[in-house]
Design a protein around this motif. Structure first.
Motif, PDB file in Angstrom:
ATOM      1  N   LEU A  16      54.428  49.986  40.415  1.00 19.53           N
ATOM      2  CA  LEU A  16      53.172  49.235  40.547  1.00 19.53           C
ATOM      3  C   LEU A  16      52.717  48.658  39.209  1.00 19.53           C
ATOM      4  N   GLN A  17      52.907  49.418  38.138  1.00 18.61           N
ATOM      5  CA  GLN A  17      52.555  48.904  36.819  1.00 18.61           C
ATOM      6  C   GLN A  17      53.424  47.707  36.452  1.00 18.61           C
ATOM      7  N   GLN A  18      54.692  47.778  36.804  1.00 18.96           N
ATOM      8  CA  GLN A  18      55.615  46.702  36.476  1.00 18.96           C
ATOM      9  C   GLN A  18      55.332  45.454  37.304  1.00 18.96           C
ATOM     10  N   ASP A  19      55.107  45.625  38.603  1.00 21.02           N
ATOM     11  CA  ASP A  19      54.935  44.488  39.501  1.00 21.02           C
ATOM     12  C   ASP A  19      53.544  43.872  39.448  1.00 21.02           C
ATOM     13  N   GLY A  20      52.506  44.693  39.323  1.00 21.98           N
ATOM     14  CA  GLY A  20      51.140  44.184  39.350  1.00 21.98           C
ATOM     15  C   GLY A  20      50.778  43.713  40.752  1.00 21.98           C
ATOM     16  N   PRO A  21      49.585  43.155  40.905  1.00 22.40           N
ATOM     17  CA  PRO A  21      49.172  42.686  42.238  1.00 22.40           C
ATOM     18  C   PRO A  21      49.993  41.478  42.680  1.00 22.40           C
ATOM     19  N   GLY A  22      50.212  41.395  43.984  1.00 25.27           N
ATOM     20  CA  GLY A  22      50.986  40.291  44.530  1.00 25.27           C
ATOM     21  C   GLY A  22      50.167  39.020  44.644  1.00 25.27           C
ATOM     22  N   ASP A  23      50.865  37.934  44.888  1.00 25.78           N
ATOM     23  CA  ASP A  23      50.198  36.646  45.096  1.00 25.78           C
ATOM     24  C   ASP A  23      49.651  36.587  46.512  1.00 25.78           C
ATOM     25  N   GLY A  24      48.761  35.679  46.751  1.00 29.96           N
ATOM     26  CA  GLY A  24      48.218  35.498  48.091  1.00 29.96           C
ATOM     27  C   GLY A  24      46.810  36.040  48.201  1.00 29.96           C
ATOM     28  N   PRO A  25      46.201  35.760  49.308  1.00 31.64           N
ATOM     29  CA  PRO A  25      44.796  36.147  49.473  1.00 31.64           C
ATOM     30  C   PRO A  25      44.570  37.661  49.538  1.00 31.64           C
ATOM     31  N   LEU A  26      45.554  38.426  49.975  1.00 28.58           N
ATOM     32  CA  LEU A  26      45.380  39.873  50.074  1.00 28.58           C
ATOM     33  C   LEU A  26      46.171  40.639  49.013  1.00 28.58           C
ATOM     34  N   GLY A  27      46.684  39.942  48.017  1.00 31.71           N
ATOM     35  CA  GLY A  27      47.492  40.582  46.980  1.00 31.71           C
ATOM     36  C   GLY A  27      46.737  41.651  46.206  1.00 31.71           C
ATOM     37  N   THR A  28      45.543  41.311  45.733  1.00 31.93           N
ATOM     38  CA  THR A  28      44.772  42.284  44.955  1.00 31.93           C
ATOM     39  C   THR A  28      44.239  43.403  45.851  1.00 31.93           C
ATOM     40  N   TRP A  29      43.917  43.082  47.078  1.00 27.72           N
ATOM     41  CA  TRP A  29      43.430  44.075  48.039  1.00 27.72           C
ATOM     42  C   TRP A  29      44.539  45.089  48.338  1.00 27.72           C
ATOM     43  N   SER A  30      45.744  44.595  48.595  1.00 26.62           N
ATOM     44  CA  SER A  30      46.885  45.466  48.878  1.00 26.62           C
ATOM     45  C   SER A  30      47.263  46.304  47.660  1.00 26.62           C
ATOM     46  N   TYR A  31      47.117  45.723  46.472  1.00 19.17           N
ATOM     47  CA  TYR A  31      47.435  46.434  45.236  1.00 19.17           C
ATOM     48  C   TYR A  31      46.519  47.644  45.071  1.00 19.17           C
ATOM     49  N   ALA A  32      45.233  47.460  45.314  1.00 19.82           N
ATOM     50  CA  ALA A  32      44.283  48.576  45.212  1.00 19.82           C
ATOM     51  C   ALA A  32      44.634  49.668  46.222  1.00 19.82           C
ATOM     52  N   ARG A  33      45.006  49.279  47.408  1.00 23.62           N
ATOM     53  CA  ARG A  33      45.369  50.267  48.431  1.00 23.62           C
ATOM     54  C   ARG A  33      46.644  51.028  48.039  1.00 23.62           C
ATOM     55  N   GLY A  68      33.909  42.322  48.068  1.00 24.04           N
ATOM     56  CA  GLY A  68      33.681  41.310  47.034  1.00 24.04           C
ATOM     57  C   GLY A  68      34.702  41.393  45.911  1.00 24.04           C
ATOM     58  N   THR A  69      34.906  40.284  45.243  1.00 16.49           N
ATOM     59  CA  THR A  69      35.900  40.205  44.175  1.00 16.49           C
ATOM     60  C   THR A  69      35.567  41.154  43.031  1.00 16.49           C
ATOM     61  N   LEU A  70      34.301  41.178  42.625  1.00 21.00           N
ATOM     62  CA  LEU A  70      33.899  42.055  41.524  1.00 21.00           C
ATOM     63  C   LEU A  70      34.049  43.528  41.920  1.00 21.00           C
ATOM     64  N   GLU A  71      33.628  43.865  43.124  1.00 21.33           N
ATOM     65  CA  GLU A  71      33.740  45.248  43.596  1.00 21.33           C
ATOM     66  C   GLU A  71      35.203  45.667  43.679  1.00 21.33           C
ATOM     67  N   LEU A  72      36.064  44.788  44.133  1.00 21.06           N
ATOM     68  CA  LEU A  72      37.494  45.085  44.212  1.00 21.06           C
ATOM     69  C   LEU A  72      38.087  45.282  42.818  1.00 21.06           C
ATOM     70  N   ALA A  73      37.662  44.448  41.870  1.00 22.98           N
ATOM     71  CA  ALA A  73      38.156  44.579  40.490  1.00 22.98           C
ATOM     72  C   ALA A  73      37.717  45.916  39.885  1.00 22.98           C
ATOM     73  N   GLN A  74      36.475  46.322  40.137  1.00 24.71           N
ATOM     74  CA  GLN A  74      35.983  47.596  39.625  1.00 24.71           C
ATOM     75  C   GLN A  74      36.727  48.777  40.261  1.00 24.71           C
ATOM     76  N   LEU A  75      36.967  48.682  41.565  1.00 25.52           N
ATOM     77  CA  LEU A  75      37.704  49.724  42.266  1.00 25.52           C
ATOM     78  C   LEU A  75      39.130  49.829  41.728  1.00 25.52           C
TER      79      LEU A  75
END
Length: 153
Positions: free
Chosen positions: A96-113, A52-59
């Protein structure tokens, strides 16, 4: 006269080594923080893309906080003693701090990983450094036999 006696009593008392006392307190706290970071790393690296979006944001928030704390630990190691893995983790963390999460549907998911991979590298580097700076264990290992203390016959 009495004031002078009180001062001399204070000076005669043995002083505690504050550095050693702080080290005894700090090491278990550091190990606990590292263990918690590794739990978060495991959660991030085993998550499914349907999180979930909220769970991913918390992680992601936990990983960012833990990476920031682990960075302080890595940076306290003198540069010439810093493990290669630690130097690489600091470089990746800055990127990672400079770039931040990428665009696209898996950008935030890949960023957390990716944050999890950096956190894992930081913990590993801190543990490697601690192992090399702490003395050897007081026991001598003997495969298949119980350990002996160095003073044993």
């Amino acid at each position: 006269m009495r004031e002078q006696d009180e001062r001399s009593n204070v000076e005669a008392e043995p002083t505690a080594d504050l550095g050693a006392a702080l080290l005894q307190i700090a090491t278990p706290l550091e190990k606990h923080a590292e263990d918690e970071a590794m739990k978060t790393v495991h959660q991030a690296l085993t998550m499914q893309d349907t999180i979930g979006t909220l769970e991913l944001a918390q992680l992601t928030d936990r990983l960012l906080t833990q990476c920031a704390g682990l960075t302080v630990g890595i940076e306290t190691i003198p540069a010439d003693e810093r493990p290669v893995r630690g130097r690489g983790a600091l470089r990746d963390w800055a990127q990672l701090q400079q770039d931040g999460p990428g665009d696209g549907p898996l950008g935030t998911w890949s960023y957390a990983r990716q944050l999890a991979v950096v956190a894992r590298s930081m913990v590993t580097a801190l543990r490697e450094h601690r192992e090399t700076t702490e003395g050897r264990a007081p026991y001598i290992g003997r495969p298949g036999l119980p350990p002996l203390t160095p003073s044993s016959p």
